[in-house]
Design an enzyme around this catalytic site. Structure first.
Site, PDB file in Angstrom:
ATOM      1  CG  HIS A  12      -1.909  -1.128   1.247  1.00  0.00           C
ATOM      2  ND1 HIS A  12      -2.760  -1.473   0.224  1.00  0.00           N
ATOM      3  CD2 HIS A  12      -2.080  -2.075   2.218  1.00  0.00           C
ATOM      4  CE1 HIS A  12      -3.427  -2.567   0.568  1.00  0.00           C
ATOM      5  NE2 HIS A  12      -3.025  -2.960   1.759  1.00  0.00           N
ATOM      6  CG  ASP A  61      -5.042  -6.296  -0.110  1.00  0.00           C
ATOM      7  OD1 ASP A  61      -5.001  -7.243   0.696  1.00  0.00           O
ATOM      8  OD2 ASP A  61      -5.049  -5.110   0.271  1.00  0.00           O
TER       9      ASP A  61
HETATM   10 ZN   LIG Z   1      -3.205  -7.025   2.664  1.00  0.00          ZN
END
Ligand SMILES: [Zn+2]
Length: 448
Positions: free
Chosen positions: A270, A321
């Site tokens: 991220h 994800d």
């Molecule tokens: Zn993750």
């Protein structure tokens, strides 16, 4: 054996008429200017890319698709629902789910996945008789689905920061399954994991919330000893930054840097809410950045500074994800399109640069720097995208990469080849007979 590619992506351009000789799972030769399939060659019609790398996955989150789209909520309420599903998983039911999810990935042209795995123990935190039963289920599931896996065994030891830098909160009742209690115990268990032909073993720090600062170096040393990839969720939420600053007087990135976690084998997942100093630390240490744009937008995380990170020296990769969708083309173009909306300017990355993140830089982040290219000596991992679907028809073949990156979907993937084996043929999985049915039954079992 020989594959004949009507069009191949060779990293910088589309090459028509390419024959690939494959032996022992590797590309032995690349012959260009081969206008027609040689006798006996398997034909891959469309644009053949190197197999895609899905650098960040939590396979069980696939069971949340649609469930978490009811009502509003935040990242933190989403997490509550995620914990409910996690509480029902056993090694057997996780195997069934992961096999179906990895088959979905194969159908999307993904040939390698980075599984960020923290669901280690039975509910309540009791180790299974085989303490790696869950991780081994994931490795077996990837093998059955025909894709490569890097199992990033994750240290997850605490619920969050305490009042002092040395204090951390005990795991809550849901998190007991994730915890090995200490980083030393995590290392002992993780050391028992064995890789194989299709599996590599790496490490992960769940986040600066979940591993006490004094134990970060233990995880980093484990990865260093094995020259293994090391991943960490980093600054996805501003609340994590605030809590870290309050407890340690420094940002999560600075804290990781101070404990030896950053470096070229490390990937931050991220990297959304960063300071200028954070960006410089990540770039100068060549720590990678894995963007997960479909999850980040689903969870209303924000848009990370991917342009600045790459410019500073952080290689970019992509992950699905939470599996809100599993479509690496969507992840790749979302990175560019998010940046267009934010800056009101176009052209931050070319299609070639976005494909690089989805292939060679993604595989490198998973510990396979030799993968993600169509060159002699590279693994024979390929993904062929139709150029005659309703989404991709029209452009001249020279612009096939632009058509694929900006308009194709995972449903346009016709063929997936892993280590020279034809895993997806004409849009059908070779071993998992009915992937939608396998997904439906594995997910229904968890919502019962
Ligand atoms: Zn993750």
């Amino acid at each position: 054996m020989t594959y004949w590619l009507s069009h191949a992506w060779l990293g910088t351009h589309v090459e028509p008429g390419v024959a690939l000789d494959v032996s022992d799972g590797l590309i032995a030769g690349v012959r260009t200017g081969v206008a027609a399939p040689p006798p006996g060659a398997t034909v891959l019609r469309g644009l053949t890319l190197p197999g895609l790398a899905n650098t960040h996955s939590h396979a069980f989150h696939r069971a949340l698709r649609s469930t978490v789209q009811v009502g509003s909520g935040t990242f933190w309420t989403w997490r509550e629902t995620m914990y409910q599903v996690a509480s029902r998983l056993t090694p057997d039911s996780y195997y069934d789910l992961a096999r179906a999810v990895y088959a979905e990935m194969a159908l999307a042209g993904i040939t390698a996945v980075g599984e960020f795995h923290y669901l280690h123990h039975a509910p309540g935190g009791t180790p299974y008789d085989n303490p790696n039963a869950m991780g081994e289920a994931l490795i077996a599931a990837a093998g059955e689905a025909g894709i490569r896996i890097t199992l990033l065994d994750t240290a997850y030891l605490s619920a969050g920061f305490g009042k002092r830098p040395t204090q951390y909160q005990q795991p809550d009742r849901h998190q007991l399954r994730f915890s090995d209690t200490t980083a030393d115990a995590w290392a002992e268990r993780a050391s028992l994991l064995k890789g194989g032909d299709h599996a590599l073993i790496g490490a992960a720090v769940h986040s600066v919330r979940a591993v006490p600062a004094a134990q970060l170096a233990t995880v980093a040393a484990w990865a260093e000893e094995r020259q293994a990839p090391l991943h960490v969720h980093l600054s996805e939420q501003t609340a994590e930054n605030d809590a870290c600053l309050a407890a340690h007087g420094r940002t999560p990135t600075r804290l990781l840097a101070d404990h030896g976690v950053l470096g070229p084998r490390t990937t931050g997942i991220h990297n959304t809410h960063l300071t200028a100093e954070d960006i410089a630390l990540l770039g100068s240490s060549a720590t990678g950045t894995c963007m997960c744009p479909t999850t980040e937008r689903d969870l209303a995380d924000g848009i990370g500074p991917a342009v600045a990170l790459q410019r500073a020296g952080s290689p970019l990769s992509l992950g699905s994800d939470s599996h809100a969708v599993i479509d690496l083309f969507e992840e790749a173009r979302a990175m560019e399109l998010n940046e267009r909306l934010r800056t009101r300017a176009r052209g931050h990355w070319t299609a070639a640069a976005l494909l690089r993140a989805a292939t060679v830089d993604g595989h490198a982040a998973l510990g396979r720097p030799e993968a993600g290219v169509i060159e002699p000596g590279a693994p024979a991992d390929l993904a062929t995208v139709a150029l005659d679907s309703v989404r991709t028809a029209g452009p001249v073949p020279r612009l096939a990469a632009e058509a694929v990156v900006f308009a194709a979907s995972a449903a346009d993937v016709r063929h997936t080849v892993v280590a020279g084996r034809h895993i997806v043929r004409d849009g059908r999985h070779a071993h998992v007979e009915d992937v939608p049915a396998a997904l439906a039954s594995a997910i229904a079992a968890l919502h019962r």
